[in-house]
Structure formats: structure tokens, C-alpha cells
Scaffold this active site. Structure first.
Site, PDB file in Angstrom:
ATOM      1  N   THR A  81       0.854  -1.194   0.000  1.00  0.00           N
ATOM      2  CA  THR A  81       0.000   0.000   0.000  1.00  0.00           C
ATOM      3  C   THR A  81       0.885   1.236   0.000  1.00  0.00           C
ATOM      4  O   THR A  81       1.929   1.242   0.667  1.00  0.00           O
ATOM      5  CB  THR A  81      -0.967   0.065   1.217  1.00  0.00           C
ATOM      6  OG1 THR A  81      -1.498   1.389   1.316  1.00  0.00           O
ATOM      7  CG2 THR A  81      -0.297  -0.269   2.540  1.00  0.00           C
ATOM      8  N   ASP A  83       0.136   3.803   1.450  1.00  0.00           N
ATOM      9  CA  ASP A  83      -0.088   4.501   2.726  1.00  0.00           C
ATOM     10  C   ASP A  83       0.924   4.135   3.817  1.00  0.00           C
ATOM     11  O   ASP A  83       1.067   4.870   4.787  1.00  0.00           O
ATOM     12  CB  ASP A  83      -1.500   4.212   3.245  1.00  0.00           C
ATOM     13  CG  ASP A  83      -2.579   4.638   2.259  1.00  0.00           C
ATOM     14  OD1 ASP A  83      -2.294   5.501   1.408  1.00  0.00           O
ATOM     15  OD2 ASP A  83      -3.703   4.106   2.337  1.00  0.00           O
ATOM     16  N   GLY A 126      -2.713   9.092   1.647  1.00  0.00           N
ATOM     17  CA  GLY A 126      -2.202   8.437   2.864  1.00  0.00           C
ATOM     18  C   GLY A 126      -3.301   8.018   3.815  1.00  0.00           C
ATOM     19  O   GLY A 126      -3.038   7.494   4.890  1.00  0.00           O
ATOM     20  N   HIS A 232      -4.094  10.585  -7.829  1.00  0.00           N
ATOM     21  CA  HIS A 232      -3.623   9.265  -8.261  1.00  0.00           C
ATOM     22  C   HIS A 232      -2.290   9.291  -9.003  1.00  0.00           C
ATOM     23  O   HIS A 232      -1.704   8.237  -9.243  1.00  0.00           O
ATOM     24  CB  HIS A 232      -4.706   8.578  -9.101  1.00  0.00           C
ATOM     25  CG  HIS A 232      -5.933   8.288  -8.292  1.00  0.00           C
ATOM     26  ND1 HIS A 232      -6.939   9.214  -8.125  1.00  0.00           N
ATOM     27  CD2 HIS A 232      -6.288   7.213  -7.558  1.00  0.00           C
ATOM     28  CE1 HIS A 232      -7.872   8.701  -7.329  1.00  0.00           C
ATOM     29  NE2 HIS A 232      -7.506   7.492  -6.980  1.00  0.00           N
ATOM     30  N   GLN A 234       0.369  10.107  -7.699  1.00  0.00           N
ATOM     31  CA  GLN A 234       1.388   9.606  -6.771  1.00  0.00           C
ATOM     32  C   GLN A 234       1.352   8.092  -6.597  1.00  0.00           C
ATOM     33  O   GLN A 234       2.172   7.523  -5.897  1.00  0.00           O
ATOM     34  CB  GLN A 234       1.278  10.307  -5.412  1.00  0.00           C
ATOM     35  CG  GLN A 234       0.119   9.881  -4.566  1.00  0.00           C
ATOM     36  CD  GLN A 234      -0.379  10.981  -3.642  1.00  0.00           C
ATOM     37  OE1 GLN A 234       0.147  11.166  -2.581  1.00  0.00           O
ATOM     38  NE2 GLN A 234      -1.391  11.713  -4.071  1.00  0.00           N
ATOM     39  N   ARG A 235       0.414   7.411  -7.180  1.00  0.00           N
ATOM     40  CA  ARG A 235       0.455   5.957  -7.068  1.00  0.00           C
ATOM     41  C   ARG A 235       0.422   5.270  -8.436  1.00  0.00           C
ATOM     42  O   ARG A 235       0.013   4.121  -8.558  1.00  0.00           O
ATOM     43  CB  ARG A 235      -0.649   5.430  -6.159  1.00  0.00           C
ATOM     44  CG  ARG A 235      -2.041   5.699  -6.626  1.00  0.00           C
ATOM     45  CD  ARG A 235      -3.054   5.054  -5.683  1.00  0.00           C
ATOM     46  NE  ARG A 235      -4.224   4.657  -6.406  1.00  0.00           N
ATOM     47  CZ  ARG A 235      -5.344   4.261  -5.845  1.00  0.00           C
ATOM     48  NH1 ARG A 235      -5.448   4.194  -4.545  1.00  0.00           N
ATOM     49  NH2 ARG A 235      -6.366   3.918  -6.567  1.00  0.00           N
TER      50      ARG A 235
END
Ligand code: F6P
Length: 302
Positions: A81, A83, A126, A232, A234-235
Site C-alpha cells: 500500500t 499509505d 495516505g 492518483h 502519486q500511485r
């Protein structure tokens, strides 16, 4: 697993996915414990398998842990994840990539901030922990970082920005975690900003705190303030080398668990060593940012 949509995966199918983000299986977080009959469907499908490798965060692994604890399912977990909020492991894969993207964004925001004497607010993801905000904030030299675990007030944030301006620094970068509650000095509990809809696990969709905070900063300080929501971005895209190696090495641990029958356990990194832990420990509570870590970082604020 609920719908019984399977396909064989040979080595040739997974070859070449290392530099890609996302999931090639197109799976998404689903809570079979919420809909009557879904757990039974999962168990019926599982009967045709030796074991299931579950890759995900607290929700996905929480379901896996329950399938094991309540139904004896042969499951093995891998912590993934952005996070980084899973307990029992120092880090999850995806996190380093998100932090790297956010750090690069903060670096880029510095140009406009400095050129035009602005306050730039950067909202990062996060959920209810501030790992991405804190790490990217420290790495990017942010002037204030706001996280859910240690909700610094709007007033204090403005004071820190004012202090910089008084020192001759006419711009500031504020990194805010999407789960930071809009906190004022006079209030004890702040508002967490997001949409009213909840997902299958009862989570609200977070987002929007950046705009609210930006408005408060501009109104209170008089400094021109702009807001960027990374969302999104950042992922997505290519994972960092660190995440690729981490995922690979977690995979090696998962393989060991499969061959040794380590059901209900999860690959983990603890104190630099690859190991395995009970999945139930990983999902028992969120791994939040320790107060000391935030205190250490806040020495660089303002
Ligand atoms: O849990 C990972 C995460 O990216 C959170 O940081 C974020 O709040 C959430 O997922 C976004 O989920 P979705 O893409 O479903 O809106």
C-alpha cells in the site's frame, strides 16, 4: 475470488511486470464479509486451490486474516500500500514510489512558489496516517507538514509561514495529508474533508482538504496561495528501484510461506531483516506516525 474469475498465470504471464505499477489481475478491494453469501462463494472457489497469496493493505489483508482465522483458509499475505499504514512491517511496497513522486512534485512547486512569492499547498494521499506527507515533506524541504496523527492548527501553520516571511523568505510550501482534520486552535476535533460516500469497508473517500486549507492561509496571512492535489499521480507509473526490490523480496518470503504451509502469515521487513509475521498483527491497528518522528521533523518547519 467472489466471482470465480480465474486464469492460469505462468512465468511468461508475469515476466515484464516488474517496472509496472497497478495490478495486471484487475482486482480491487472487495469486502466479502459485507454481502451475504460472498464468504461462502470465496471459500467454495478456494477449495480448488492449494493456497491464496493476498497482496494489499489493511482492508484486503484484513479480509484474508479473517478468512484464515474464521474459516481456516490457506492464505499468505504480502504488504502493499502506498499509505505504509500496516503494522508489523517497517514498510509496505508502493510507499517509496509515492514518496518519490510527491517529493519531485514538491521540488517542482518550489519554482512557482519562489518565482511568484506564493504559498503552495500540496495535498497528498495516505488516508488516516501521515507517512507520505511526512516523508515527502521532509525530503522536499516543506515549510509545514500537516498530518492526521498530530493535527497542528491552521493558526500555527499561518504563524510558521509568517515567521518565514519575517525572515525574508517570501514563499512557503505546505504539505497536507488528505486525512488531516481542518483544525483550529479553539476546536478540539477538526473536520475531515471528503465525499459522503463510503466504500465496502466503510471508509469515506478523502480529498479536498488542500483547497480548504489554502483558502484559510490566504485569508489569514494575505499571501497569495495556490493548491495542488497530487491524487492518483502519486500511485501510478513506474515503481522506484527500492519498491521493485522490496516487492521481489517479499515475494521470496511469500514463496517460502507457501512451501512451508505458513498460513495466515504475512511477509514483512523488520529492522532491515526479511521475515514473516501473523497477518492478524499487521491489521490489528493502523501503524501511525510516532509523535517523536513528527516532533523531529517539525524542528525544520517555518
Ligand atoms: O489506500 C491507498 C489510497 O491511495 C489512499 O491513499 C487513498 O485515500 C485511496 O487509496 C484512494 O482510493 P480510490 O482510488 O479508490 O479513490
Amino acid at each position: 475470488m467472489v466471482e470465480g474469475m480465474f486464469r492460469p498465470l505462468e512465468a511468461v504471464d508475469v515476466s515484464g511486470i516488474l517496472p509496472r505499477g497497478g495490478t495486471i489481475l484487475k482486482t480491487s478491494r472487495t469486502n466479502p464479509f459485507r454481502t451475504e453469501g460472498d464468504v461462502e462463494r470465496v471459500l467454495a472457489h478456494l477449495a480448488g486451490f492449494d493456497a491464496l497469496v493476498v497482496i494489499g493493505g489493511e482492508d484486503t489483508l484484513g479480509v484474508a486474516a479473517r478468512l484464515h482465522a474464521e474459516h481456516g483458509a490457506h492464505v499468505v499475505g504480502v504488504p502493499k500500500t502506498i499509505d505504509n499504514d500496516l503494522s508489523a512491517t517497517d514498510v509496505t511496497f508502493g510507499f517509496d514510489t509515492a514518496v518519490s513522486i510527491a517529493t519531485e512534485a514538491i521540488d517542482r512547486l518550489h519554482s512557482t512558489a519562489e518565482s511568484h512569492d506564493r504559498v503552495m499547498v500540496c495535498e497528498v494521499m495516505g488516508r488516516h496516517t501521515g507517512w507520505i506527507a511526512l516523508q515527502s515533506g521532509v525530503a522536499g524541504g516543506a515549510d509545514v507538514v500537516l498530518i492526521p496523527e498530530q493535527p497542528l492548527s491552521v493558526e500555527r501553520c499561518c504563524e510558521l509561514i509568517g515567521r518565514r516571511h519575517a525572515r525574508g523568505k517570501d514563499f512557503s510550501i505546505v504539505v497536507v495529508s488528505e486525512g488531516w482534520p481542518l483544525t483550529f486552535d479553539e476546536e478540539t476535533t477538526g473536520e475531515v474533508v471528503g465525499s459522503a460516500d463510503t466504500d465496502a469497508f466503510g471508509h469515506v473517500r478523502l480529498g479536498g482538504i488542500g483547497e480548504r486549507l489554502g483558502g484559510e492561509i490566504e485569508r489569514r496571512t494575505g499571501f497569495e496561495t495556490r493548491v495542488t492535489v497530487l491524487g492518483h499521480i502519486q500511485r501510478g507509473g513506474s515503481p522506484t528501484a527500492h519498491d521493485r526490490v522490496l516487492a521481489t523480496r517479499f515475494g521470496v518470503v511469500a514463496d517460502r510461506l507457501l512451501t512451508s504451509g505458513g498460513w495466515g502469515r504475512m511477509a514483512a521487513l523488520r529492522g532491515g531483516a526479511f521475515t514473516d509475521v501473523p497477518m492478524a498483527d499487521a491489521v490489528a491497528e493502523l501503524k501511525s506516525v510516532p509523535a517523536e518522528l513528527y516532533a523531529e521533523a517539525s524542528a525544520f518547519f517555518g
